[in-house]
Motif scaffolding. Structure first.
Motif, short mmCIF file in Angstrom:
data_model
loop_
_atom_site.label_atom_id
_atom_site.label_comp_id
_atom_site.label_asym_id
_atom_site.label_seq_id
_atom_site.Cartn_x
_atom_site.Cartn_y
_atom_site.Cartn_z
N ASN A 42 0.82 -1.21 0.00
CA ASN A 42 0.00 0.00 0.00
C ASN A 42 0.86 1.26 0.00
O ASN A 42 0.56 2.23 -0.70
CB ASN A 42 -0.94 0.00 1.22
N ARG A 43 1.95 1.25 0.77
CA ARG A 43 2.83 2.41 0.82
C ARG A 43 3.50 2.63 -0.54
O ARG A 43 3.64 3.77 -1.00
CB ARG A 43 3.90 2.21 1.90
N MET A 44 3.91 1.55 -1.19
CA MET A 44 4.53 1.65 -2.51
C MET A 44 3.56 2.22 -3.54
O MET A 44 3.93 3.04 -4.39
CB MET A 44 5.03 0.28 -2.97
N GLN A 45 2.30 1.80 -3.48
CA GLN A 45 1.32 2.26 -4.45
C GLN A 45 0.97 3.73 -4.26
O GLN A 45 0.57 4.40 -5.21
CB GLN A 45 0.05 1.40 -4.36
N SER A 59 10.89 -2.07 -2.57
CA SER A 59 10.12 -2.65 -1.47
C SER A 59 10.97 -2.78 -0.20
O SER A 59 10.50 -2.51 0.91
CB SER A 59 9.60 -4.03 -1.87
N PHE A 60 12.24 -3.17 -0.38
CA PHE A 60 13.12 -3.33 0.78
C PHE A 60 13.44 -1.98 1.41
O PHE A 60 13.54 -1.86 2.63
CB PHE A 60 14.40 -4.06 0.37
N HIS A 61 13.56 -0.95 0.55
CA HIS A 61 13.78 0.40 1.06
C HIS A 61 12.57 0.85 1.87
O HIS A 61 12.71 1.47 2.94
CB HIS A 61 14.03 1.36 -0.10
N ALA A 62 11.38 0.55 1.38
CA ALA A 62 10.16 0.90 2.10
C ALA A 62 10.10 0.21 3.45
O ALA A 62 9.80 0.85 4.48
CB ALA A 62 8.93 0.51 1.26
N LEU A 63 10.41 -1.07 3.48
CA LEU A 63 10.37 -1.84 4.72
C LEU A 63 11.38 -1.30 5.73
O LEU A 63 11.06 -1.11 6.91
CB LEU A 63 10.64 -3.32 4.43
#
Length: 316
Positions: A42-45, A59-63
């Motif tokens: 959801n954050r990526m979108q 995705s790993f950066h987001a996490l």
């Protein structure tokens, strides 16, 4: 019609109420494992929305960013909404799908792929309508941490979210984005449920797979990949519509089509598949775990309650 038992009588069927219960329980159990991936997806979108600079590169950066800025347990933000979504959406869709699948089975022969897809569309659309209030709560709760503290909605749990949304924005807001949600669910379920059933049949027919966990796992991974590809553009439209704010009476988007047009124009066509990795990483295991839990519950119910010793979970 189900295959006869050894004594020639048709085996007893799992009651529809139990099928609905097992469907929701399987989805909720799977959500406990994949909620962090739903948060990242959801954050990526939402990253890069409105022409803003993308918050997350991968995705790993987001996490990493979420854990660093919000704490380790922030990855389970919105868990109550995720569980409630499964209790409503998945209970309905899997209960309806297994019931219609059983009805469409004739003389022990499973429905055609087209019929499976049609059944999946029907089950998914109805389930999505029922689950939209939980869905919009989940989107907002997982998105909250990406904005400054003063701009956060600060829902305490899914029931607080539903109460505040209906109280502050009107009951109809609980079904904002309902049609893209329904459209996504129809695509997801046509692809997921039909491809799972079909992949399972094909793999069994090769002679290399016997009924069991490994077969369920392989069929689920194939199903998850197909579903991810076809459903992501609809999913990003749904996510942004449900998260949008209405400022001075003017919403950020006119609807799902407006989202798709703006994403393609401002962020590029391939941004419609933004968050593909966490989406599949979430959908793949969620599909695997949901179907494995469901198959095992069906199998054990048939064995322990109905005293049916035939192999297979029955129903998918």
């Amino acid at each position: 019609m189900a295959s006869p038992t050894k004594n020639g009588n048709p085996p007893a069927q799992i009651p529809k109420s139990i099928k609905f219960l097992f469907g929701g329980t399987a989805g909720m159990a799977a959500t406990l494992f994949v909620q962090p991936l739903d948060l990242v997806k959801n954050r990526m979108q939402l990253s890069g929305e409105g022409g803003a600079k993308r918050q997350y590169k991968t995705s790993f950066h987001a996490l990493r960013s979420i854990i660093a800025n919000e704490g380790l347990f922030a990855v389970y933000t919105g868990l109550s909404a995720g569980l409630f979504r499964q209790a409503t959406y998945t209970t309905t869709r899997l209960g309806i799908y297994t019931s219609l699948f059983e009805y469409a089975t004739r003389d022990g022969k499973n429905p055609s792929f087209t019929m499976k897809a049609l059944i999946g569309c029907t089950a998914g659309g109805i389930g999505a309508f029922v689950g939209t209030p939980a869905e919009i709560s989940l989107i907002r709760m997982t998105a909250d941490g990406r904005v400054p503290l003063a701009e956060r909605r600060g829902y305490k749990n899914v029931f607080n979210a539903i109460y505040r949304i209906s109280n502050e924005e009107g009951v109809a807001t609980l079904w904002r984005g309902c049609w893209p949600t329904v459209a996504r669910a129809m695509v997801v379920n046509a692809a997921q449920l039909a491809s799972y059933s079909q992949a399972k049949e094909i793999l069994k027919n090769t002679g290399y797979f016997a009924e069991g966990l490994f077969l369920h796992f392989c069929a689920s991974m194939v199903s998850g990949l197909i579903t991810t590809f076809f459903s992501m553009p609809v999913d990003i439209a749904k996510t942004r519509v449900q998260n949008m704010k209405v400022i001075d009476g003017k919403p950020e988007y006119k609807g799902a089509i407006d989202v798709v047009v703006k994403v393609m124009r401002n962020e590029g066509m391939f941004s419609l598949w933004k968050g593909f990795t966490p989406y599949y990483a979430r959908l793949g295991p969620h599909t695997v775990l949901t179907f494995i839990f469901l198959e095992q519950m069906n199998k054990n119910y048939k064995k322990l309650v109905l005293h049916d010793e035939s192999s297979g979970g029955g129903g998918l």
